[in-house]
Write an enzyme that holds these catalytic residues in place. Structure first.
Site, short mmCIF file in Angstrom:
data_model
loop_
_atom_site.label_atom_id
_atom_site.label_comp_id
_atom_site.label_asym_id
_atom_site.label_seq_id
_atom_site.Cartn_x
_atom_site.Cartn_y
_atom_site.Cartn_z
N SER A 127 0.83 -1.21 0.00
CA SER A 127 0.00 0.00 0.00
C SER A 127 0.87 1.25 0.00
O SER A 127 1.97 1.26 0.56
CB SER A 127 -0.87 -0.01 1.26
N TYR A 152 -2.31 -0.44 10.11
CA TYR A 152 -2.55 -0.99 8.77
C TYR A 152 -1.27 -0.89 7.93
O TYR A 152 -0.81 -1.88 7.35
CB TYR A 152 -3.70 -0.24 8.09
N1 LIG Z 1 -8.49 -0.24 -2.46
C1 LIG Z 1 -7.41 0.50 -2.18
O1 LIG Z 1 -7.42 1.73 -2.35
C2 LIG Z 1 -6.16 -0.14 -1.68
C3 LIG Z 1 -5.01 0.67 -1.52
C4 LIG Z 1 -3.84 0.09 -1.07
C5 LIG Z 1 -3.78 -1.26 -0.78
N2 LIG Z 1 -4.92 -2.02 -0.91
C6 LIG Z 1 -4.81 -3.45 -0.59
O2 LIG Z 1 -5.27 -4.20 -1.71
C7 LIG Z 1 -5.88 -5.42 -1.27
C8 LIG Z 1 -7.29 -5.52 -1.81
O3 LIG Z 1 -8.03 -4.41 -1.32
P1 LIG Z 1 -9.53 -4.13 -1.70
O4 LIG Z 1 -9.69 -2.66 -1.87
O5 LIG Z 1 -9.95 -5.04 -2.78
O6 LIG Z 1 -10.25 -4.52 -0.32
P2 LIG Z 1 -11.52 -5.43 -0.05
O7 LIG Z 1 -11.78 -5.32 1.42
O8 LIG Z 1 -12.62 -5.09 -0.98
O9 LIG Z 1 -11.00 -6.88 -0.40
C9 LIG Z 1 -10.30 -7.71 0.51
C10 LIG Z 1 -11.03 -9.03 0.58
O10 LIG Z 1 -10.31 -9.87 1.49
C11 LIG Z 1 -11.23 -10.56 2.29
N3 LIG Z 1 -10.60 -10.89 3.57
C12 LIG Z 1 -10.30 -10.04 4.58
N4 LIG Z 1 -9.78 -10.71 5.61
C13 LIG Z 1 -9.73 -12.02 5.24
C14 LIG Z 1 -9.30 -13.21 5.88
N5 LIG Z 1 -8.81 -13.19 7.13
N6 LIG Z 1 -9.41 -14.36 5.21
C15 LIG Z 1 -9.93 -14.41 3.95
N7 LIG Z 1 -10.36 -13.31 3.29
C16 LIG Z 1 -10.26 -12.13 3.93
C17 LIG Z 1 -12.42 -9.64 2.46
O11 LIG Z 1 -13.62 -10.36 2.74
C18 LIG Z 1 -12.46 -8.91 1.13
O12 LIG Z 1 -13.39 -9.51 0.24
C19 LIG Z 1 -5.79 -5.39 0.26
O13 LIG Z 1 -4.60 -6.05 0.64
C20 LIG Z 1 -5.66 -3.92 0.57
O14 LIG Z 1 -5.04 -3.71 1.81
C21 LIG Z 1 -6.09 -1.50 -1.37
#
Ligand SMILES: NC(=O)c1ccc[n+]([C@@H]2O[C@H](COP(=O)([O-])OP(=O)(O)OC[C@H]3O[C@@H](n4cnc5c(N)ncnc54)[C@H](O)[C@@H]3O)[C@@H](O)[C@H]2O)c1
Length: 335
Positions: A127, A152
């Site tokens: 991130s 985080y």
């Molecule tokens: N969206 C953003 O702006 C952004 C920015 C930087 C980093 N990220 C990272 O990208 C990745 C995806 O993010 P996103 O925006 O799609 O988030 P999201 O929350 O929509 O997707 C994450 C998914 O992981 C699942 N999950 C969470 N904990 C879990 C567990 N213990 N076991 C199994 N499944 C689990 C959730 O149910 C969810 O569906 C994450 O690692 C997030 O930290 C996202």
């Protein structure tokens, strides 16, 4: 090829899985479908993936050590795209232990699966929040990132360190992806664009932190998915000449690589809101608030290394991306 995609019911995981399936790959997707945000949205994303015969969904928690070990043992995966995690900066202030389970134990379980099953390439979500107190803009993967300002962010930095260790010890090629504020259709209800849109349509005020004086490198979801799908073919190679003193922290003597995936055109929160007002045809009633703990003022991605690797960098303009989000939102929620 056969892929494992974690967090497949999530915003980014869903888009990436859909692209891989459309390109003819096999995808096994896992997710624990937790209720951090509306589970119906997660299920609706899965409903779009289930018709593909090359798609299998397994409900599984990343922290389930035996479950993940069995999944890898039976899966025969060639590549792993690890996007499952507890996301969100603000939620980590009140719920730190969820981040330990999903992001630390979960990441270690994935690394162990890769170690014991000869995975050809692990790509995982980091991130832009790892840049924490860094002030030099744009943020470069050549800069040190040792001062996170939220738990985080600290777990994401920890994921990079853990991955480096496994790349070094076991020769597993790992690629860490520092995403910069991702937005677009099927987005996350806990993020600003979604919250603003819901409130503005309902005629409610929106909370604007730091009086709107923040800049974010908002990155459109299709650009993120495109970059990930291209990068899965760019397998990090060990660099025998690399040293800590002279090499970049983004590479190593191990098969390890870190990339920024951001738009490189940061916009202020006020301009982002203005683009949303235009797309919705509604003027927002703004509730101006101070800076939130854990937030950073500016983010901006240096994507030189990304471009050199895949000849692509995100470039969708926010007005275009927001218009596409609003179209999706109106049709999905029938408003
Ligand atoms: N969206 C953003 O702006 C952004 C920015 C930087 C980093 N990220 C990272 O990208 C990745 C995806 O993010 P996103 O925006 O799609 O988030 P999201 O929350 O929509 O997707 C994450 C998914 O992981 C699942 N999950 C969470 N904990 C879990 C567990 N213990 N076991 C199994 N499944 C689990 C959730 O149910 C969810 O569906 C994450 O690692 C997030 O930290 C996202």
């Amino acid at each position: 090829m056969k892929f494992l995609v974690t967090g497949v019911a999530g915003f980014i995981g869903f888009h990436v899985a859909e692209r891989l399936l459309n390109a003819g790959h096999q995808v096994v997707g896992i997710d624990n479908l937790n209720d951090y945000y509306d589970v119906k949205l997660k299920l609706a994303r899965l409903d779009l993936l289930k018709p593909y015969s090359a798609f299998t969904f397994i409900r599984l928690d990343l922290a389930d050590r035996e479950g993940i070990a069995t999944l890898f043992c039976e899966g025969g995966f060639e590549r792993v795209i690890h996007l499952g995690a507890q996301a969100g900066v603000r939620y980590s202030l009140d719920n730190p232990l969820v981040y330990a389970d999903a992001n630390l134990i979960g990441h270690l379980n994935i690394l162990e699966g890769c170690r014991h099953n000869k995975i050809g390439h692990l790509l995982y979500a980091s991130s832009s929040s790892v840049y924490g107190l860094n002030r030099k803009l744009p943020f470069s993967t050549d800069d040190s990132v040792d001062h996170p300002v939220s738990l985080y962010a600290a777990t994401k930095k920890a994921n990079e360190l853990m991955s480096h260790t496994y790349s070094h010890l076991y020769g597993i090629p790992t690629t860490g992806l520092r995403f910069f504020t991702v937005y677009g259709p099927w987005g996350r209800p806990d993020m600003a664009l979604f919250k603003f849109t819901r409130a503005m349509i309902a005629g409610e005020p929106i909370d604007v932190y730091n009086n709107g004086q923040m800049r974010r490198d908002f990155t459109y979801i299709d650009d993120i998915a495109e970059a990930i799908v291209r990068l899965q073919d760019v397998i990090p190679q060990p660099d025998a000449n690399w040293t800590v003193e002279e090499g970049s922290p983004a590479t190593s003597s191990a098969p390890y690589q870190i990339y920024n995936i951001g738009n490189s055109h940061p916009v202020t929160l006020m301009d982002y809101i203005a683009a949303l007002e235009k797309a919705l045809g509604i003027t927002a009633n703004k509730n101006m608030l101070p800076m939130q703990p854990g937030d950073v003022l500016d983010t901006s991605a240096d994507t030189t290394a990304l471009y050199n690797a895949i000849r692509f960098r995100p470039q969708t303009r926010v007005d275009e991306g927001i218009a596409r989000f609003v179209n999706w939102y109106r049709s999905f929620y029938q408003v």
